[in-house]
Design a protein around this motif. Structure first.
Motif, PDB file in Angstrom:
ATOM      1  N   ASP A 256       0.823  -1.203   0.000  1.00 33.26           N
ATOM      2  CA  ASP A 256       0.000   0.000   0.000  1.00 33.26           C
ATOM      3  C   ASP A 256       0.862   1.259   0.000  1.00 33.26           C
ATOM      4  O   ASP A 256       1.920   1.307   0.630  1.00 33.26           O
ATOM      5  N   GLY A 276      -0.927  -5.224  -7.920  1.00 36.80           N
ATOM      6  CA  GLY A 276      -1.834  -6.199  -7.330  1.00 36.80           C
ATOM      7  C   GLY A 276      -1.811  -7.531  -8.049  1.00 36.80           C
ATOM      8  O   GLY A 276      -2.798  -7.937  -8.664  1.00 36.80           O
ATOM      9  N   THR A 279      -2.927  -9.977  -4.522  1.00 38.10           N
ATOM     10  CA  THR A 279      -3.502  -9.370  -3.323  1.00 38.10           C
ATOM     11  C   THR A 279      -3.647  -7.874  -3.537  1.00 38.10           C
ATOM     12  O   THR A 279      -2.780  -7.236  -4.133  1.00 38.10           O
ATOM     13  N   ASN A 280      -4.753  -7.322  -3.026  1.00 31.00           N
ATOM     14  CA  ASN A 280      -5.054  -5.906  -3.254  1.00 31.00           C
ATOM     15  C   ASN A 280      -3.913  -4.997  -2.813  1.00 31.00           C
ATOM     16  O   ASN A 280      -3.328  -5.170  -1.738  1.00 31.00           O
ATOM     17  N   THR A 282      -3.253  -0.890  -2.478  1.00 29.40           N
ATOM     18  CA  THR A 282      -4.008   0.353  -2.445  1.00 29.40           C
ATOM     19  C   THR A 282      -3.089   1.562  -2.504  1.00 29.40           C
ATOM     20  O   THR A 282      -2.020   1.575  -1.914  1.00 29.40           O
ATOM     21  N   THR A 305      -5.336  -6.100  -9.201  1.00 31.18           N
ATOM     22  CA  THR A 305      -6.075  -6.110  -7.940  1.00 31.18           C
ATOM     23  C   THR A 305      -5.646  -4.882  -7.158  1.00 31.18           C
ATOM     24  O   THR A 305      -4.681  -4.922  -6.398  1.00 31.18           O
ATOM     25  N   SER A 306      -6.348  -3.778  -7.363  1.00 29.66           N
ATOM     26  CA  SER A 306      -5.915  -2.533  -6.740  1.00 29.66           C
ATOM     27  C   SER A 306      -7.077  -1.576  -6.595  1.00 29.66           C
ATOM     28  O   SER A 306      -7.966  -1.521  -7.449  1.00 29.66           O
ATOM     29  N   THR A 307      -7.099  -0.821  -5.508  1.00 28.34           N
ATOM     30  CA  THR A 307      -8.065   0.251  -5.326  1.00 28.34           C
ATOM     31  C   THR A 307      -7.325   1.570  -5.204  1.00 28.34           C
ATOM     32  O   THR A 307      -6.223   1.633  -4.673  1.00 28.34           O
ATOM     33  N   ASN A 329     -12.886  -5.393  -9.805  1.00 27.58           N
ATOM     34  CA  ASN A 329     -12.574  -5.007  -8.424  1.00 27.58           C
ATOM     35  C   ASN A 329     -11.369  -4.069  -8.331  1.00 27.58           C
ATOM     36  O   ASN A 329     -10.715  -3.994  -7.297  1.00 27.58           O
ATOM     37  N   THR A 330     -11.073  -3.393  -9.422  1.00 31.15           N
ATOM     38  CA  THR A 330     -10.047  -2.359  -9.365  1.00 31.15           C
ATOM     39  C   THR A 330     -10.706  -0.989  -9.478  1.00 31.15           C
ATOM     40  O   THR A 330     -11.766  -0.839 -10.102  1.00 31.15           O
TER      41      THR A 330
END
Length: 468
Positions: A256, A276, A279-280, A282, A305-307, A329-330
Motif C-alpha cells: 500500500d 496487485g 492481493t489488493n 491500495t 487487484t488494486s483500489t 474489483n479495481t
C-alpha cells in the motif's frame, strides 16, 4: 571532518551523505585518525583495509586476492566500523556476514570487486545497526551456486533500519540480486544489477518493509521480475531502467501507498508494470516515463487487484494487446491525453479517466457505458468542457488570410467521436458562419465574407453534452 592519512599522492574529499571522508590516497592506511561518520550513520572509530588481510592471489579476475571476512570483523571488534576495498579482485574464504554496524566502501564501482563464488555477496541476517555499502562490485558464480547478491533478511519484530546501498554493481548471482525483508527506511541508489538467464529470482525483492526508496536502479537480464514489492508500505521507486527481464518489470502485490516515477522499462513478461498480482494493493501511483512492451509484453500497465490507483503515464509503446488493462474489483484514476479508448483493455474495472476536455467514467460493464460521476445516474458516456476540464481542443483561434472564406482546423488531440458542437466568433463582419467536415481530427470553419486587409482571427469553442 575526520582525516585519514594514506601512503601515496593526491588528496580527495569524499562526501557520503552527511559525513565527509578526507584522504590522500586509496592505498594502505597509516597513522589513521578514525572515521566517525560515513553516509548518515555513526560508526565506531575503526577502519580496516582489505589489502592488509591478503592470504594468497594476485588481485586479478583470474587470481583474486583471498582473505577471511571473519578475521577482518574480529579485528574490527563487536562495535563494527569501516572496511575499505582498494582497486583489485578480492575473494573471501568464508561467507561475508554483517552482524554489527558496518560500512563497506570501495575505491570505485568497477575497480573494487568482491568475488563470492561460493556464498552470498553480503549477508545481513540480523537487525544489526545500520549497514552502508558503496562504490564496489559484488560478483557471484553464474553457473553453480544458487546465491544472492545482498541479503537483508531480518525476522519479524527485529526490523533492520536505515541501511544504504549506493553505487554498487551486483552481477552473476543465480538468485535475487537484493533481498530486503523487514527493512525500514532503506535507501538503494544507483545500483547496477545484471542477472543470468539460467538463474532464478528477481533483481530487487522488497518484502514486509516500509519507507524504502529505490532511485536510478539499472536492472537487466533477470529470469524473474526486475523488481518485486510485496507486503510493504510507502515504497518509492524513482527513475528505474529495467530491461530484458523474463517476468514483470515491476510487480506490486499486497503493498500500500507507493509511487513509481519516471520508469524506463523494456518489457519481457506479461506486463511491464503490474499492480496487485494476487492481493489488493491500495494507493499506488505510476507517473510519467517510457514503457516499451518490446513486442513481447501484453500490457504496459496492468492493474489487476488494486483500489485507488492513479495512473499518469508517459509514453507506452510496442505492447502486444493493449497499453493499459484494469481488472474486476479495481478502482483506477487515469489522467492521459496520449491514450485512446482503443489503448485500454477493459477487464471490468472501475475507471475514471480525465482526457483533455473529457471526463470518462465506467462502472461494471464494457466500453465505458455506465457512468457514476455523482452517483445519481448520469447519462452513460459523459464528456464535457468546463474550466476544470479544458484542453487544446476546447477553444482556439483560427487565422483567416485576407481572401480566406474557409479554414481547416486540426486538433492537437483527437476527439473520441464527432458528437460535438463548434461555436464560431469572427472579429470582422464575416456574414454567415458555419462548420463543415466535423471529424475526430478536426473541422472546417466557413464564412461568407473574407476579412481582407492583412487577415483576421476567428475564435471557436468546442462544446459537448452527454452522448450515448
Amino acid at each position: 571532518m575526520a582525516n585519514i592519512n594514506y601512503l601515496g599522492l593526491g588528496k580527495e574529499d569524499l562526501t557520503l551523505g552527511t559525513g565527509t571522508w578526507n584522504r590522500t590516497s586509496r592505498l594502505n592506511p597509516v597513522n589513521t585518525v578514525p572515521i566517525t561518520k560515513v553516509g548518515r550513520h555513526t560508526f565506531s572509530p575503526q577502519t580496516r583495509n582489505l589489502s592488509n588481510y591478503i592470504l594468497t592471489g594476485a588481485g586479478t579476475a583470474v587470481s583474486p586476492y583471498t582473505f577471511s571476512w571473519t578475521t577482518v570483523l574480529t579485528d574490527l571488534g563487536s562495535n563494527g566500523g569501516t572496511i575499505e576495498i582498494p582497486a583489485a579482485y578480492y575473494q573471501s574464504t568464508v561467507q561475508p556476514v554483517v552482524d554489527r554496524s558496518l560500512a563497506v566502501i570501495g575505491e570505485s564501482r568497477d575497480s573494487s570487486v568482491l568475488y563470492t563464488p561460493l556464498f552470498h555477496g553480503i549477508d545481513k541476517t540480523v537487525a544489526a545497526s545500520a549497514m552502508h555499502l558503496e562504490r564496489f562490485t559484488l560478483l557471484g558464480d553464474q553457473v553453480t551456486v544458487a546465491s544472492e547478491g545482498i541479503r537483508m533478511d531480518a525476522a519479524i519484530g527485529n526490523t533492520s533500519q536505515n541501511d544504504v546501498i549506493r553505487s554498487v554493481t551486483i552481477r552473476d548471482f543465480k538468485n535475487n540480486a537484493i533481498t530486503m525483508d523487514y527493512c525500514d527506511a532503506t535507501i538503494i541508489d544507483q545500483v547496477r544489477i545484471l542477472g543470468v538467464v539460467a538463474g532464478a529470482g528477481v533483481g530487487i525483492l522488497c518484502g514486509n518493509s516500509r519507507g524504502v526508496t529505490i532511485t536510478s536502479a539499472v536492472i537487466g537480464v533477470y529470469p524473474g521480475n526486475g523488481m518485486s514489492i510485496t507486503a510493504s508500505k510507502g515504497i518509492t521507486i524513482q527513475s528505474p531502467f529495467i530491461y530484458d527481464c523474463t517476468g514483470y518489470g515491476i510487480a506490486v502485490d499486497g503493498s500500500d501507498g507507493g509511487v513509481i516515477q519516471s520508469p524506463y522499462i523494456q518489457g519481457g513478461g506479461t506486463a511491464c508494470i503490474i499492480i496487485g498480482v494476487a492481493t489488493n494493493s491500495t494507493g499506488w501511483e505510476v507517473k510519467g516515463g517510457y514503457i516499451d512492451g518490446n513486442s513481447v509484453s501484453n500490457y504496459g500497465i496492468y492493474v489487476k487487484t488494486s483500489t485507488d490507483c492513479l495512473l499518469t503515464p508517459g509514453k507506452i509503446v510496442n505492447t502486444v494487446t493493449k497499453k493499459i488493462r484494469a481488472d474486476t474489483n479495481t478502482i483506477v484514476h487515469l489522467i492521459s491525453n496520449q491514450l485512446a479508448l482503443t489503448d485500454i483493455e477493459d477487464g471490468l474495472g472501475q475507471i475514471t479517466w480525465l482526457r483533455g476536455n473529457k471526463l470518462l467514467t465506467r462502472g461494471a460493464a464494457l466500453g465505458f457505458n455506465t457512468d457514476t460521476i455523482d452517483g445519481v445516474g448520469d447519462p452513460p458516456h459523459v464528456s464535457f468542457n468546463t474550466n476544470a476540464f479544458s484542453s487544446a481542443n476546447g477553444r482556439g483561434v483560427i487565422a483567416f488570410g485576407a481572401a480566406d472564406t474557409s479554414k481547416a482546423v486540426a486538433f492537437t488531440i483527437n476527439e473520441d467521436d464527432a458528437n460535438y458542437t463548434i461555436i464560431l466568433s469572427p472579429i470582422w463582419n464575416a456574414g454567415a458562419v458555419w462548420v463543415t467536415n466535423i471529424a475526430v481530427t478536426g473541422f472546417t470553419a466557413n464564412c461568407v465574407t473574407a476579412p481582407g486587409g492583412a487577415g483576421l482571427n476567428m475564435s471557436y469553442m468546442l462544446i459537448r453534452g452527454a452522448t450515448i
